[in-house]
Design an enzyme around this catalytic site. Structure first.
Site, short mmCIF file in Angstrom:
data_model
loop_
_atom_site.label_atom_id
_atom_site.label_comp_id
_atom_site.label_asym_id
_atom_site.label_seq_id
_atom_site.Cartn_x
_atom_site.Cartn_y
_atom_site.Cartn_z
N ASP A 36 0.84 -1.20 0.00
CA ASP A 36 0.00 0.00 0.00
C ASP A 36 0.87 1.25 0.00
O ASP A 36 1.77 1.40 0.83
CB ASP A 36 -0.89 0.01 1.25
CG ASP A 36 -1.80 1.22 1.29
OD1 ASP A 36 -2.93 1.13 0.78
OD2 ASP A 36 -1.36 2.27 1.82
N TYR A 67 2.53 10.18 -0.32
CA TYR A 67 3.64 9.70 0.52
C TYR A 67 5.00 10.05 -0.08
O TYR A 67 6.01 10.00 0.62
CB TYR A 67 3.57 8.18 0.72
CG TYR A 67 2.31 7.65 1.35
CD1 TYR A 67 1.39 8.50 1.97
CD2 TYR A 67 2.03 6.29 1.35
CE1 TYR A 67 0.22 8.00 2.53
CE2 TYR A 67 0.87 5.78 1.92
CZ TYR A 67 -0.03 6.64 2.50
OH TYR A 67 -1.18 6.14 3.05
N LYS A 102 -3.02 5.90 -4.28
CA LYS A 102 -4.12 6.82 -4.01
C LYS A 102 -3.94 8.16 -4.75
O LYS A 102 -2.82 8.64 -4.91
CB LYS A 102 -4.22 7.09 -2.50
CG LYS A 102 -4.25 5.80 -1.66
CD LYS A 102 -4.22 6.08 -0.18
CE LYS A 102 -3.97 4.80 0.61
NZ LYS A 102 -2.55 4.40 0.62
N HIS A 105 -7.86 9.51 -1.91
CA HIS A 105 -7.18 9.48 -0.62
C HIS A 105 -7.97 10.17 0.48
O HIS A 105 -8.05 9.68 1.62
CB HIS A 105 -5.79 10.12 -0.76
CG HIS A 105 -4.82 9.70 0.28
ND1 HIS A 105 -3.45 9.79 0.12
CD2 HIS A 105 -4.99 9.17 1.52
CE1 HIS A 105 -2.84 9.34 1.21
NE2 HIS A 105 -3.75 8.97 2.07
#
Length: 298
Positions: free
Chosen positions: A50, A55, A80, A111
């Site tokens: 994931d 990120y 996402k 997200h």
């Protein structure tokens, strides 16, 4: 109850796809650590990774996947759509695919239900909302770039808005939400289940600041089972019926978090964890330009 062989366990989504029950989370992993963590995890048996554009580690995740030697088709990859990209869904998925070095992802999530202005992250786009974002998301499966679409951080209030809109033709396959005994959200999980939406729990181990880090009930159960507190928390989530994506970059902990076969928590142990009195949320919404958590999911 979960199967004693949980490392091979999957959950069937409303699309018929099977998502591996245990995955590796990569949120808040530091640069230059994620690549090795993903490689460790895949070599240890994980088949679910994931990540997210937000990120900033999709390229590292992609290198870890490649370095593991595990064939792409054996790996479930979730990423996402970031908040400032809501108005640019096709560009968002293309950016993620390029960074990951893959032709498709197994699951693509909105997200957050927050369509943020790319030029000012403190503002919401005046002419765009997550309904319009979902209209664009629904076009992706036909492109072959995305196998399944879903949402993340959607509470009951926003799910009601989404599901009741006439333009919603595809029910989200997954709602990825914060789930641990200090934030169990039973009403939201039940709502997801009622609507045929699978729940995936992030921050499933709490955090270093969570009351779980020193919870006597949790530690007593772990000691009685001969397991780590983290293993107990993962078993709790799996036996409650959702997939879990524990984050770690430590090889030993990554491997330990996957050692869940051959044992289960008893109904009494699950009940004890269900009834922990503390409430703690790792991820709030104060940083967003709109409120997304309304305290109605307990």
């Amino acid at each position: 109850m979960a199967s004693p062989n949980v490392t091979s366990k999957t959950f069937t989504l409303n699309t018929g796809a099977k998502i591996p029950a245990i995955g590796l989370g990569t949120w808040q992993s530091k640069p230059n650590e994620v690549e090795k963590a993903v490689e460790y995890a895949l070599r240890a048996g994980y088949r679910h990774i994931d990540t997210a554009l937000a990120y900033g580690n999709e390229a590292e995740v992609g290198r870890g996947i490649k370095n593991s030697g595990v064939p792409r088709e054996e790996i479930w990859i979730t990423t996402k759509l970031d908040n400032p990209w809501h108005k640019r869904v096709p560009e968002g998925i293309d950016s993620s695919l390029k960074s990951l070095g893959v032709d498709y992802v197994d699951l693509y999530l909105v997200h957050w239900p927050s369509s943020t202005d790319p030029t000012d992250l403190k503002k919401h786009l005046p002419d765009w909302d997550f309904i319009k974002t979902w209209q664009e998301m629904q076009k992706l499966p036909a492109t072959g770039k995305v196998k399944n679409i879903g949402v993340s951080n959607f509470g009951i209030k926003n799910l009601e808005i989404l599901l009741n809109d006439p333009s919603t033709k595809i029910v989200p396959a997954v709602n990825q939400i914060e789930l641990h005994p200090n934030n169990p959200s039973p009403k939201l999980v039940a709502y997801n289940t009622e609507k045929g939406i699978h729940s995936t729990g992030y921050s499933c181990l709490g955090s270093t600041d969570s009351p779980l880090a020193s919870d006597k009930t949790l530690f007593a159960i772990a000691e009685a089972k001969g397991k780590t507190p983290q293993q107990v928390l993962l078993a709790w989530g799996l036996q409650k019926g959702w997939s879990v994506i524990p984050k770690s970059v430590n090889k030993g902990r990554i491997e330990a978090n996957y050692e869940l076969d051959g044992w289960e928590l008893t109904p009494e142990e699950i009940k004890k964890l269900d009834n922990l009195p503390d409430r703690f949320k790792v991820c709030g919404d104060a940083w967003l330009p709109v409120k997304v958590f309304f305290g109605d999911d307990e």
